[in-house]
Write an enzyme that holds these catalytic residues in place. Structure first.
Site, PDB file in Angstrom:
ATOM      1  N   TYR A  93      34.472  35.269  39.810  1.00  0.00           N
ATOM      2  CA  TYR A  93      35.131  35.293  41.116  1.00  0.00           C
ATOM      3  C   TYR A  93      35.153  36.707  41.688  1.00  0.00           C
ATOM      4  CZ  TYR A  93      39.027  35.168  44.447  1.00  0.00           C
ATOM      5  OH  TYR A  93      39.821  35.295  45.559  1.00  0.00           O
TER       6      TYR A  93
ATOM      7  N   SER B 107      38.928  39.791  48.622  1.00  0.00           N
ATOM      8  CA  SER B 107      40.057  39.748  47.692  1.00  0.00           C
ATOM      9  C   SER B 107      40.244  41.112  47.058  1.00  0.00           C
ATOM     10  CB  SER B 107      39.810  38.705  46.598  1.00  0.00           C
ATOM     11  OG  SER B 107      40.794  38.776  45.578  1.00  0.00           O
TER      12      SER B 107
END
Length: 254
Positions: free
Chosen positions: A159, A145
């Site tokens: 995250y 990501s």
């Protein structure tokens, strides 16, 4: 760019969003595929219908990939159906919830690690003997990501940490598996709308503000990421390994 016709693919988390469109793109490229899902069969059913209409083979099955025994079983099911494995797409992941430093508790912390990292460990370990046995070399593509590059937005500390770890995992694993002809790469998507992730955790206002800073002037789509993953898969006999391709419209540049 090599041909993917007849290549055997196992993809995780392909019921919607990036996973679904990646599976579709790989089917369109000529692959046979086994689709893992965790919640919802509508997407996998459509993918099997598409593959069948093209004269290709596809099947799907459920598993909680945070559990080693379930990961081993579904990988075994995939290999039994496909007759081997040439390509592994580690797509499963999620933010779980936005929590700031003072709100992070041990259960949440461990859940984020398990969903984004333990799943990847369990599946890749189970798949390793089959990837080693691939005749023309094998390809592993991991979903990272932009948050793993930049640190993400406020509330995504846990995250972002795990997605940064996926980048390091990819580099380390490429060095470890290169001698077996297995290439390992990653993609790092930015703002990709039309996914469960952003539908649940990104407000319209936040998305609009992010788009203002994207040089290409738009958010990404799952298809943008799917095409990149398909390219990395198709280079199964190529020289790209240990790399991360950023798919973010130019908002983050290395």
């Amino acid at each position: 760019m090599g041909t993917l016709t007849g290549k055997k693919v196992f993809i995780t988390g392909a019921e919607q969003g990036i996973g679904y469109h990646t599976a579709k793109c790989l089917i369109d490229a000529g692959c046979d595929i086994y689709i893992h899902y965790f919640n919802g069969v509508e997407g996998p059913e459509k993918l099997v219908e598409l593959a069948t209409s093209l004269g290709q083979r596809a099947a799907f099955g459920p598993a909680d990939l945070t559990k080693g025994e379930e990961a081993e079983k579904i990988v075994a099911d995939a290999v039994a159906f496909l007759g081997g494995m040439d390509v592994l797409i580690n797509n499963v992941g999620g933010i779980i919830a936005r929590k700031w430093l003072g709100e992070i508790d041990p259960d949440y912390w461990q859940t984020v690690i398990d969903v984004n990292m333990t799943t990847m460990l369990n599946v890749t370990q189970a798949a390793l003997p089959h990837l080693k046995a691939a005749e023309d070399g094998a390809s592993v593509v991991n979903l990272a990501s932009l948050a793993g590059r930049s640190g993400g937005h406020s509330g995504s500390l846990s995250y972002s940490m795990t997605k940064g770890a996926v980048l390091t995992w990819t580099r380390s694993l490429s060095a470890e598996l290169g001698e077996f002809g297995i290439r390992v790469n990653a993609v790092a998507p930015g703002l990709i709308l039309g996914t469960r992730f952003h539908n649940q955790h990104t407000t319209r206002e936040s998305a609009e503000e992010t788009v203002k800073g994207i040089p290409l002037g738009r958010a990404g789509t799952p298809e943008d990421v799917a095409r990149t993953i398909t390219f990395l898969a198709s280079e199964y006999d190529g020289f790209i390994s240990g790399a991360t391709i950023d798919v973010n419209g130019g908002i983050y540049r290395m």
